[in-house]
Motif scaffolding. Structure first.
Motif, PDB file in Angstrom:
ATOM      1  N   ILE A   1       0.840  -1.191   0.000  1.00 32.02           N
ATOM      2  CA  ILE A   1       0.000   0.000   0.000  1.00 32.02           C
ATOM      3  C   ILE A   1       0.877   1.243   0.000  1.00 32.02           C
ATOM      4  O   ILE A   1       1.937   1.284   0.647  1.00 32.02           O
ATOM      5  N   SER A   2       0.431   2.220  -0.771  1.00 30.94           N
ATOM      6  CA  SER A   2       1.129   3.507  -0.799  1.00 30.94           C
ATOM      7  C   SER A   2       0.106   4.627  -0.720  1.00 30.94           C
ATOM      8  O   SER A   2      -0.964   4.557  -1.351  1.00 30.94           O
ATOM      9  N   TYR A   3       0.433   5.666   0.049  1.00 35.19           N
ATOM     10  CA  TYR A   3      -0.408   6.854   0.166  1.00 35.19           C
ATOM     11  C   TYR A   3       0.143   7.988  -0.693  1.00 35.19           C
ATOM     12  O   TYR A   3      -0.342   9.110  -0.625  1.00 35.19           O
ATOM     13  N   ARG A   4       1.161   7.623  -1.502  1.00 36.13           N
ATOM     14  CA  ARG A   4       1.777   8.606  -2.395  1.00 36.13           C
ATOM     15  C   ARG A   4       1.777   8.090  -3.829  1.00 36.13           C
ATOM     16  O   ARG A   4       2.615   8.465  -4.635  1.00 36.13           O
ATOM     17  N   GLY A   5       0.784   7.228  -4.143  1.00 36.97           N
ATOM     18  CA  GLY A   5       0.723   6.637  -5.461  1.00 36.97           C
ATOM     19  C   GLY A   5       0.084   7.560  -6.484  1.00 36.97           C
ATOM     20  O   GLY A   5      -0.268   8.710  -6.200  1.00 36.97           O
ATOM     21  N   GLY A   6      -0.090   7.019  -7.709  1.00 35.32           N
ATOM     22  CA  GLY A   6      -0.739   7.794  -8.762  1.00 35.32           C
ATOM     23  C   GLY A   6       0.009   9.075  -9.052  1.00 35.32           C
ATOM     24  O   GLY A   6       1.197   9.058  -9.405  1.00 35.32           O
ATOM     25  N   ASP A   7      -0.672  10.232  -8.899  1.00 34.20           N
ATOM     26  CA  ASP A   7      -0.022  11.518  -9.154  1.00 34.20           C
ATOM     27  C   ASP A   7       0.630  12.094  -7.901  1.00 34.20           C
ATOM     28  O   ASP A   7       0.911  13.286  -7.831  1.00 34.20           O
ATOM     29  N   GLY A   8       0.823  11.223  -6.892  1.00 34.87           N
ATOM     30  CA  GLY A   8       1.598  11.647  -5.735  1.00 34.87           C
ATOM     31  C   GLY A   8       0.853  11.646  -4.420  1.00 34.87           C
ATOM     32  O   GLY A   8       1.487  11.675  -3.362  1.00 34.87           O
ATOM     33  N   ASN A   9      -0.482  11.617  -4.448  1.00 35.00           N
ATOM     34  CA  ASN A   9      -1.211  11.605  -3.179  1.00 35.00           C
ATOM     35  C   ASN A   9      -2.396  10.645  -3.191  1.00 35.00           C
ATOM     36  O   ASN A   9      -3.303  10.769  -2.369  1.00 35.00           O
ATOM     37  N   ASP A  10      -2.395   9.695  -4.117  1.00 31.38           N
ATOM     38  CA  ASP A  10      -3.461   8.698  -4.171  1.00 31.38           C
ATOM     39  C   ASP A  10      -3.109   7.510  -3.269  1.00 31.38           C
ATOM     40  O   ASP A  10      -1.940   7.252  -2.980  1.00 31.38           O
ATOM     41  N   VAL A  11      -4.137   6.777  -2.844  1.00 27.85           N
ATOM     42  CA  VAL A  11      -3.929   5.546  -2.099  1.00 27.85           C
ATOM     43  C   VAL A  11      -4.025   4.396  -3.088  1.00 27.85           C
ATOM     44  O   VAL A  11      -5.088   4.174  -3.697  1.00 27.85           O
TER      45      VAL A  11
END
Length: 704
Positions: A620-630
């Motif tokens: 899991i990442s809270y900095r995914g997608g364009d930088g702030n997606d979960v």
């Protein structure tokens, strides 16, 4: 002596002859009814001494004499007999049997039991006319000490025609037969129709008929139709229920039905009040029901009802023909206060539409004042009432459990609404309230009860104020449901947006999803959302999203899209994702479309934490997608366990430090909430999807 002897002999011979006749003659036959036709044609008074018949020739015969005595009068023939003077006779004592009682103590009313046979009979083909446009011409006998009206002892059977051309107040006793009783228009005579009548024919009311009063109740159980071209008034004695089951028809502008009742009483109207364009006086009907909804020339199809401080019910749960079909151009409905405020109850077993406003004005000027009364939609199975006009009554609207009230028909010209001004306005909704306007915006407040609220119209409905306290589910199918001036959905047990075009505008106060509540669907919430309950992905939040430690985000139907700030805590549930047929390499849980950093994390899932979804391990990442997606990104794939060895978080196949999507330890997790919401709102999370074989476990809340 010879002469005397001769006479004696002759007498003896005569007696012998009589004796012989007595032995051989047939038995005597009673004489038939007396024929008084010649006396009537000659204008002579007739004294009855038994049964009497008058045969009326074709044309019109005016009779200036009177009938008196004891007996019965039968009018037959093909013509019209007009009585210009009052007649008074009675049945023979041997035929009198009815009992007339005055009951009610200080509130007296009259009852008649076991009524006498008819004293007057009008046979088929003949016409008897009382009066010639004046005050006299009635046949009657009035021996009773009855309050407020004179009860006629002379009952009448009408199989032909009885015409009431009188300008006085009168009573006909008990009526029977299957003919026509007609009162010409504009004579202003008043007929008191008291008691129970077996009459099954037609009444053509041209001026004024009192079908009930405080002093008597009226019942016409065998009548199917009434032609009402004047004023038909229904009233009741204290504490009684009166039912009128016939259909009413009207041909001319200016007719109405007035309803009154005493405390503890009710009037039930189960028929329909319709325009008539065919069938004449004896069988009125309407060629096309749609004509009730279309103005006719010179307003000839406009009709109305005035409810005067009465308890009135339309329908009895066995029909779905609304009593007043039409629009503001063809009908008027006035809810008035007399001794008390009025009450109108709708009791149907299928869909009905009220196309006219309920007001409180004078006759057709119904919107001159608000209606003074309250409305109830009874909880009869199938009772589904649409208000296709903005209502103008000032009282409460109660929707009982099992009933439906729709504001707006969903079609052009059929928008509805309620008069919301004044301290008496409120909606008590224990059934279903559906908001279905296409153009006219709705505004409602003071909604309580345990029922559901559904926004399904293309236009906006606004709920205002702190008195929006209903506890049933809220569904937005179409259009916008807006909250303003302190209105919240805090007590609504579930909120569902069913399509991408569904819109919930929560204003500046935001939306709080409390413990045990479920917010789900595909639409857009305009405003901030604070989640301490359950929220499913697939929604769009045009504002901030804050999830507390008690909150839960369920992954289903795409990501949760958020335009404002995001603060996370609580649980992430991957049950629906775990049930996917093929695992995805990358799953977006929350699409944060704003620029701010996503803060916080789901319980037990810090940045980079591993978790198992079916046979795939994700990070899991809270900095995914364009930088702030979960975002969940697949890391490894491991073989699926067999169906005989269900996998848990302690399964050796799970890598160390990896959280598994499965049943929360020690409980059912979020499923009680979603199951409840699914039962109430038809959620698209069928129970059969929770485990479709192939060794999958039933999904549950992410275990911290």
């Amino acid at each position: 002596m010879r002469s005397l002897t001769h006479t004696t002999a002759a007498a003896a011979g005569a007696l012998a002859a009589v004796a012989a006749l007595t032995v051989t003659a047939p038995p005597a036959v009673a004489a038939g009814p007396r024929d008084a036709t010649a006396d009537v044609l000659a204008d002579r008074d007739v004294t009855l001494a038994g049964d009497t018949v008058v045969t009326v020739p074709s044309g019109t015969t005016k009779y200036d004499g009177v009938f008196r005595g004891e007996g019965t009068l039968t009018v037959r023939g093909t013509g019209t007999l007009i009585l210009t003077r009052d007649s008074d006779f009675t049945l023979p004592k041997s035929r009198q049997r009815q009992k007339v009682s005055v009951l009610g103590g200080n509130h007296p009313y009259v009852t008649t039991t076991n009524p006498d046979p008819p004293a007057i009979t009008v046979e088929r083909g003949a016409t008897l006319q009382y009066g010639d446009g004046g005050t006299t011409g009635l046949v009657g006998h009035f021996p009773y000490d009855t309050p407020a009206f004179r009860l006629n002892q002379d009952n009448i059977r009408v199989d032909g025609t009885l015409r009431l051309s009188l300008t006085s107040a009168y009573n006909l006793g008990t009526i029977s037969g299957s003919g026509l009783i007609t009162q010409p228009r504009f004579l202003w005579g008043s007929w008191a129709l008291s008691g129970t009548h077996s009459f099954s024919g037609m009444i053509d009311n041209g001026t004024q008929l009192n079908a009930g009063a405080p002093e008597f109740a009226t019942s016409l159980p065998n009548m199917r139709k009434v032609l009402n071209q004047g004023t038909w008034t229904v009233d009741t004695p204290l504490g009684q229920t009166v039912t009128m089951g016939m259909d009413f028809y009207q041909r001319e502008y200016g007719s109405d039905i007035n309803v009154q009742s005493r405390p503890g009483s009710k009037v039930i109207l189960t028929g329909q009040y319709s325009w008539s364009n065919q069938g004449g006086d004896t069988n009125p009907s309407l060629s096309d029901p749609a004509l009730n909804w279309t103005p006719a020339r010179k307003n000839v199809n406009k009709r109305g009802t005035n409810i005067k401080g009465a308890n009135v019910q339309w329908g009895d749960g066995t029909t779905n023909k609304i009593f007043m079909p039409g629009t503001a151009e063809t009908v008027y409905i006035n809810l008035l206060a007399a001794r008390s405020r009025s009450l109108l109850t709708f009791d149907y077993n299928g869909p009905v539409t009220l196309g006219a406003p309920i007001g409180g004005g004078v006759f057709h000027d119904t919107l001159a004042a608000p209606g003074a009364g309250d409305i109830v939609i009874k909880g009869t199975k199938g009772n589904d009432v649409t208000f296709a006009a903005v209502q103008y009554y000032d009282g409460s609207t109660t929707v009982e459990k099992g009933a439906v009230l729709r504001l707006g028909s969903g079609r052009s010209g059929g928008d509805g609404g309620l008069y919301t001004r004044g301290g008496l306005y409120k909606v008590v909704n224990n059934g279903s309230l559906v908001l279905n306007n296409t153009r006219r915006a709705l505004s409602l407040s003071r909604i309580s009860g345990s029922g559901s609220l559904t926004q399904s119209g293309a236009t906006t409905t606004t709920l205002t104020g702190s008195a929006v306290t209903y506890t049933g589910p809220t569904t937005v199918k179409k259009g916008t449901l807006a909250l303003r001036d302190g209105a919240t959905l805090a007590r609504s047990r579930a909120i569902r947006l069913t399509s991408a075009k569904s819109r919930l505008d929560v204003g500046t106060s935001g939306l709080r999803v409390g413990t045990g509540k479920s917010l789900s669907g595909k639409g857009t919430v305009k405003g901030a959302v604070t989640n301490s309950g359950v929220v499913t992905t697939g929604l769009t939040v045009s504002g901030g999203y804050t999830q507390s430690a008690k909150g839960e985000l369920v992954l289903r139907d795409g990501p949760l899209k958020v335009t404002g700030t995001v603060r996370l805590a609580g649980d992430l549930d991957l049950a629906s994702a775990a049930d996917a047929t093929e695992p995805a390499r990358k799953i977006t849980v929350l699409d944060h479309q704003g620029r701010a950093r996503t803060t916080g994390a789901f319980t037990g899932l810090k940045e980079g934490a591993k978790l198992r979804l079916d046979n795939t391990t994700y990070r899991i990442s809270y900095r995914g997608g364009d930088g702030n997606d979960v975002v969940l990104t697949a890391a490894t794939t491991t073989p699926s366990p067999t169906s005989d060895t269900p996998r848990t978080a302690a399964d050796p196949a799970a890598s160390p430090g990896t959280t598994t999507a499965g049943t929360a330890s020690g409980g059912l997790g979020w499923w009680p909430y979603v199951l409840a919401a699914g039962l109430l709102l038809g959620l698209a999370v069928p129970v059969t999807r929770l485990g479709r074989g192939r060794g999958r476990r039933r999904g549950g809340r992410h275990a911290a």
